[in-house]
Structure formats: C-alpha cells, structure tokens
Design an enzyme around this catalytic site. Structure first.
Site, PDB file in Angstrom:
ATOM      1  N   ASP A   8       0.635  -1.136  -0.081  1.00  0.00           N
ATOM      2  CA  ASP A   8      -0.055   0.069   0.043  1.00  0.00           C
ATOM      3  C   ASP A   8       0.805   1.319   0.027  1.00  0.00           C
ATOM      4  O   ASP A   8       1.373   1.615   0.992  1.00  0.00           O
ATOM      5  CB  ASP A   8      -0.909   0.097   1.200  1.00  0.00           C
ATOM      6  N   GLY A  10       1.227   4.718   0.117  1.00  0.00           N
ATOM      7  CA  GLY A  10       0.453   6.093   0.465  1.00  0.00           C
ATOM      8  C   GLY A  10       1.432   7.438   0.139  1.00  0.00           C
ATOM      9  O   GLY A  10       2.504   7.339   0.079  1.00  0.00           O
ATOM     10  N   THR A  12       2.250   9.363   2.591  1.00  0.00           N
ATOM     11  CA  THR A  12       3.185   9.500   3.659  1.00  0.00           C
ATOM     12  C   THR A  12       4.037   8.255   3.951  1.00  0.00           C
ATOM     13  O   THR A  12       5.223   8.239   4.288  1.00  0.00           O
ATOM     14  CB  THR A  12       2.480  10.084   4.962  1.00  0.00           C
ATOM     15  N   ARG A  13       3.364   7.133   3.869  1.00  0.00           N
ATOM     16  CA  ARG A  13       3.731   6.004   4.393  1.00  0.00           C
ATOM     17  C   ARG A  13       3.616   4.769   3.466  1.00  0.00           C
ATOM     18  O   ARG A  13       2.593   4.569   2.743  1.00  0.00           O
ATOM     19  CB  ARG A  13       3.483   5.381   5.696  1.00  0.00           C
ATOM     20  N   ALA A 117      -7.257   4.812  -5.622  1.00  0.00           N
ATOM     21  CA  ALA A 117      -6.801   3.138  -5.338  1.00  0.00           C
ATOM     22  C   ALA A 117      -7.191   2.872  -3.771  1.00  0.00           C
ATOM     23  O   ALA A 117      -7.525   1.705  -3.673  1.00  0.00           O
ATOM     24  CB  ALA A 117      -5.451   2.764  -5.989  1.00  0.00           C
ATOM     25  N   ASP A 118      -6.523   3.846  -2.966  1.00  0.00           N
ATOM     26  CA  ASP A 118      -6.590   3.340  -1.648  1.00  0.00           C
ATOM     27  C   ASP A 118      -8.021   3.280  -1.227  1.00  0.00           C
ATOM     28  O   ASP A 118      -8.389   2.247  -0.280  1.00  0.00           O
ATOM     29  CB  ASP A 118      -5.587   4.099  -0.604  1.00  0.00           C
ATOM     30  N   THR A 141      -2.831  11.040   5.682  1.00  0.00           N
ATOM     31  CA  THR A 141      -2.851  12.334   5.321  1.00  0.00           C
ATOM     32  C   THR A 141      -3.812  13.147   4.954  1.00  0.00           C
ATOM     33  O   THR A 141      -3.878  14.387   5.310  1.00  0.00           O
ATOM     34  CB  THR A 141      -1.612  12.420   4.009  1.00  0.00           C
ATOM     35  N   THR A 196      -4.560  27.825  23.600  1.00  0.00           N
ATOM     36  CA  THR A 196      -4.310  27.748  22.270  1.00  0.00           C
ATOM     37  C   THR A 196      -3.990  26.206  21.609  1.00  0.00           C
ATOM     38  O   THR A 196      -4.792  26.031  20.708  1.00  0.00           O
ATOM     39  CB  THR A 196      -3.430  28.929  21.688  1.00  0.00           C
TER      40      THR A 196
END
Length: 273
Positions: A8, A10, A12-13, A117-118, A141, A196
């Site tokens: 997979d 992605g 980010t990973r 696709a994911d 992400t 904050t």
C-alpha cells in the site's frame, strides 16, 4: 501453500504485508499478517534506503507467488518500488486501481478511474469483513469518508485534510498560531479548550467528527443508515475515542482496524491470480 506480498503506497507511508493462502480475508485477528512493515514513502527516493529495504524484505521473506499493490504516491515512487527485487523479475506485479472490477461491488463514482486506489481497496477490505451499510474512514494524510451499502454499492464519499494537515495549515497561514502538539493519543476534550494548543487540537478533532456525523445523517436520508464504522490510518484510535463519546454515534459499532487497504488488496488479488 502460496504466499502473497502486498504493498500500500501512500502519500506519507509505504506499508507492506505478506499473507499465506491458508489465511482468511475476513479474519480480524490482530496477528493476521505473517509479515508486515511500514516506512516513510519518501525513503524510496534514496538509492541507499531502497537497497536496505530490498535486502531486508528479500532476506526475511520467501519468494512470494504473487505481488499486489495500489499506489497514490505518484509514478516515480512506484517505479522505485518495482525496481527493488530484480531477483523476482519473473513475478507479475498486479496493480489495483480505482476502476479495478471486484465481483459483488460497484461504485457510483462518475469516473471510477479517478477514484483513489486506496479508497477502493479499503472499501473492498470492508466488504470482506461485513455485508452491512458501512462508513469507511481512512485517517491518513487526508481523511476520506466513504459510504458502502450492504448491497455492495459505493455511494461516494468525501475527502478532507487529515488532522496533521489541518494543524499545519493553521501554523503556516497565520501569524501567531503555533503548530499544536498533541500530548497523547486521546481525543478532543468534552469541553471548550482554555489554551491555544488544545483549542487547535480539539477544533481539528471536532471538524473530523462533524464530517463523520454529517455522513451518517446523509446515509440515513439516502435510506442506507450506517450500521458500522471502520476506521483505518494513523489517527484511527483518536477519532474512535471521539466517536464513542458523541451522542449521535455512540450506539454504532466503531472499530479501528489496521491494514484495511492491505486487506482489500489481498481480497482483490485472490480473484485476479
């Protein structure tokens, strides 16, 4: 017994897993994956790190009988991945895309080839686990929210910035707001924040939960009321905690589940060998 290797890819990973043909795609055992791992996708841009990854996987894993993958990270990253195993050059890499057919499932997407696709893999993974009206939420992400009917129809979904992107955008586009740091994996507080950092964290969490609540309301209006919510991705546990405290969602079965995209890839690969 056959062995299948799944990737997979992605934004980010990069995640991978190996499964044996004797295993069941509907198994919810946390130790389902015989072998698995995850690295930053950008690591594939380094020849040195690619060599390390190739050596690591090839030495740890017997030669698979098939490789299945999906990719949303771009063509260059995909080429780098496919170059990792010259010793397995005879193996065919089978790519799942947003318009890959899967028996018993269809999508309302106007242009299925543009469906991520994911997202499609996660929907197939959810279908392998249950046949009820399901909300599939991937918290990477980006956060994606998709409605899958018990009839196998994908009715569409939404894409919104993930928690980190939301927080980073506030820091990048304002003069005085900091990049808020979550101190633990707990969800938003059940009250208004009084500092904050917490205001940013709770606000971003609330935006994600608000989208999930609205998706459930819309599904009901479409006569496909949500009966289960699957959560995958890095922020799944955070959002699951918030969902269970929300009065409109608390009664729904909500389950964080790792590797929903990989599970869908696996189910799809089995039908395309």
């Amino acid at each position: 017994m056959s062995l299948y290797l799944l990737f997979d890819i992605g934004n980010t990973r990069l995640k991978w897993a190996a499964v044996e043909s004797t295993q069941n795609t509907a198994d919810r055992n946390k130790k389902l994956w015989a072998y698995s791992g995850s690295i930053l996708t950008k690591s594939l841009q380094s020849a040195e790190l690619r060599a390390e990854l190739s050596d690591y996987i090839a030495k740890t894993l017997p030669k698979p009988d098939a490789i299945g993958f999906c990719c949303v990270a771009g063509h260059a990253i995909l080429e780098n991945l496919q170059s990792l195993f010259p010793q397995w050059a005879d193996l065919q890499w089978r790519q799942l895309t947003g318009d890959s057919p899967y028996e018993g499932m269809r999508t309302h997407y106007q242009e299925p080839h543009k469906l991520g696709a994911d997202r499609w893999a996660a929907l197939i993974g959810a279908r392998a686990l249950s046949n009820v009206n399901t909300l599939v939420v991937n918290t990477g992400t980006a956060t994606t929210i998709d409605l899958l009917g018990g009839n196998g129809m994908h009715y569409g979904g939404w894409i919104l910035p993930g928690l980190s992107l939301m927080q980073e955008s506030l820091q990048s586009n304002t003069a005085q707001l900091p990049l808020a740091v979550r101190q633990n994996l707990s969800s938003a507080q059940a009250s208004f924040a009084t500092n904050t950092d917490q205001a940013i964290i709770d606000g971003c969490d609330a935006a994600q939960i608000g989208a999930i609540v609205r998706a459930c309301q819309l599904a009901k209006e479409l006569n496909h009321p949500v009966e289960r919510i699957w959560l995958d991705g890095g922020n799944a546990k955070i959002l699951a905690s918030s969902i269970k405290r929300d009065s409109e969602l608390a009664e729904l079965p909500v389950e964080p589940i790792e590797g929903l995209v990989l599970r869908g890839l696996w189910a799809w690969l089995l039908r395309n060998l």
